[in-house]
Enzyme design. Sequence first.
Site, PDB file in Angstrom:
ATOM      1  N   ASP A   1       0.864  -1.183   0.000  1.00 27.75           N
ATOM      2  CA  ASP A   1       0.000   0.000   0.000  1.00 27.75           C
ATOM      3  C   ASP A   1       0.901   1.234   0.000  1.00 27.75           C
ATOM      4  O   ASP A   1       1.863   1.292   0.792  1.00 27.75           O
ATOM      5  CB  ASP A   1      -0.851  -0.058   1.294  1.00 27.75           C
ATOM      6  CG  ASP A   1      -1.966   0.965   1.308  1.00 27.75           C
ATOM      7  OD1 ASP A   1      -1.720   2.131   0.920  1.00 27.75           O
ATOM      8  OD2 ASP A   1      -3.079   0.595   1.722  1.00 27.75           O
TER       9      ASP A   1
ATOM     10  N   GLY B   1      -3.038   5.254  -6.854  1.00 28.70           N
ATOM     11  CA  GLY B   1      -3.799   6.262  -6.125  1.00 28.70           C
ATOM     12  C   GLY B   1      -5.212   6.370  -6.633  1.00 28.70           C
ATOM     13  O   GLY B   1      -5.713   5.476  -7.327  1.00 28.70           O
TER      14      GLY B   1
ATOM     15  N   SER C   1      -7.611   7.629  -9.170  1.00 26.20           N
ATOM     16  CA  SER C   1      -7.351   8.004 -10.561  1.00 26.20           C
ATOM     17  C   SER C   1      -8.465   8.860 -11.145  1.00 26.20           C
ATOM     18  O   SER C   1      -8.510   9.087 -12.354  1.00 26.20           O
ATOM     19  CB  SER C   1      -7.149   6.749 -11.399  1.00 26.20           C
ATOM     20  OG  SER C   1      -8.267   5.897 -11.262  1.00 26.20           O
TER      21      SER C   1
ATOM     22  N   SER D   1      -1.997  14.805 -14.347  1.00 27.02           N
ATOM     23  CA  SER D   1      -3.236  14.768 -15.132  1.00 27.02           C
ATOM     24  C   SER D   1      -3.525  16.139 -15.729  1.00 27.02           C
ATOM     25  O   SER D   1      -3.135  17.173 -15.176  1.00 27.02           O
ATOM     26  CB  SER D   1      -4.393  14.377 -14.215  1.00 27.02           C
ATOM     27  OG  SER D   1      -5.627  14.635 -14.845  1.00 27.02           O
TER      28      SER D   1
ATOM     29  N   HIS E   1      -6.172  17.419 -15.423  1.00 26.02           N
ATOM     30  CA  HIS E   1      -7.047  18.107 -14.464  1.00 26.02           C
ATOM     31  C   HIS E   1      -6.271  19.045 -13.530  1.00 26.02           C
ATOM     32  O   HIS E   1      -6.877  19.800 -12.773  1.00 26.02           O
ATOM     33  CB  HIS E   1      -7.903  17.093 -13.703  1.00 26.02           C
ATOM     34  CG  HIS E   1      -8.845  16.381 -14.637  1.00 26.02           C
ATOM     35  ND1 HIS E   1      -9.860  17.037 -15.292  1.00 26.02           N
ATOM     36  CD2 HIS E   1      -8.858  15.100 -15.089  1.00 26.02           C
ATOM     37  CE1 HIS E   1     -10.492  16.185 -16.093  1.00 26.02           C
ATOM     38  NE2 HIS E   1      -9.908  15.006 -15.988  1.00 26.02           N
TER      39      HIS E   1
ATOM     40  N   TYR F   1      -9.140  16.162  -7.037  1.00 29.03           N
ATOM     41  CA  TYR F   1      -8.190  15.284  -7.744  1.00 29.03           C
ATOM     42  C   TYR F   1      -7.140  16.118  -8.487  1.00 29.03           C
ATOM     43  O   TYR F   1      -5.933  15.837  -8.407  1.00 29.03           O
ATOM     44  CB  TYR F   1      -8.992  14.396  -8.706  1.00 29.03           C
ATOM     45  CG  TYR F   1      -8.180  13.657  -9.735  1.00 29.03           C
ATOM     46  CD1 TYR F   1      -7.468  12.503  -9.396  1.00 29.03           C
ATOM     47  CD2 TYR F   1      -8.141  14.090 -11.062  1.00 29.03           C
ATOM     48  CE1 TYR F   1      -6.730  11.809 -10.350  1.00 29.03           C
ATOM     49  CE2 TYR F   1      -7.409  13.407 -12.019  1.00 29.03           C
ATOM     50  CZ  TYR F   1      -6.706  12.261 -11.653  1.00 29.03           C
ATOM     51  OH  TYR F   1      -5.979  11.589 -12.610  1.00 29.03           O
TER      52      TYR F   1
END
Length: 269
Positions: A49, A71, A73, A109, A111, A134
Amino acid sequence: MERILITGAAGQIGEALRKGLRGSYSLVRLLDIAPLGNAEDGEEIVAADIGDIAALEKAMTGIGAVVHLAGASQEAEWEKVLPLNIAGCYNVFEAARRQGVKRVVFASSNHAIGFHRRERFIDNTVAPRPDSRYGVSKVFGEALGRLYADKHGISVACLRIGTFRRADRPTTARELLTWISHRDMAQLVRCCIDHPNYHFVIVYGVSNNLRSRWDNTNVKFLGYRPEDDSEVFAPEIFAQGKKENEISAQFHGAHYCPMEFTGDAAQID
Ligand SMILES: NC(=O)c1ccc[n+]([C@@H]2O[C@H](COP(=O)([O-])OP(=O)(O)OC[C@H]3O[C@@H](n4cnc5c(N)ncnc54)[C@H](O)[C@@H]3O)[C@@H](O)[C@H]2O)c1
């Protein structure tokens, strides 16, 4: 031949990289909390983990480059984003430092820059403009990467991935702009691992799409030459006649922008 570790190796991108990078490195160590099946030749499986820094340190023993995919996503509640994409991401960079890993390739990302207006063609130097919790976590990951590059000399590549799908094709008009194919993703990650020398770089993880709104000139020095263009899917996608949400259509981050939106789009320059 480098020894590499992939976190989140059981996910969509991890699965494609596992296949796409097979045989290229002396060892590919695959880490996830989800099942990874049996190790093939040249692979090792680690059930761990990213919340457990001691386990990460152990997994990074003898590793030259880490590809960090694990993580949350997609957009999620803060209670998930915080441990996985903030604390977990920190653990990965810190474990890499403690183990003397030379390079980290971080799955960022689009984002992270989602609230930039889509009418603007943007490059890797635009200010962060996250469109979600995110997206904020990806800005954090990029900032951590820069810190570990400047302060500790770890070579870091942040890939602002557009849209990667298990089915290896775009499914909406917006994805025609942002799609990255499986083989282009594998090529890009391979370029990031193999390049002899860079300090810190941010690039867009996108195929050679005719409709792309991202200036990815910066990626060229890595030797990335994407082979795919989403345009071949355009006639089929436009034939569906689906209209994009009014807020979504204005910004790079698309459908992440109208999520939980209570602002005034007209105020967003
Ligand atoms: N797929 C895309 O279009 C896209 C776009 C932009 C960025 N990204 C980023 O690329 C990365 C991989 O994306 P994906 O589409 O393969 O996601 P995915 O959800 O398919 O895979 C994520 C993997 O991380 C693993 N994971 C989750 N929590 C973990 C933990 N605590 N410890 C260890 N492993 C854990 C999951 O089991 C899963 O296998 C993510 O960081 C995502 O944010 C993906």
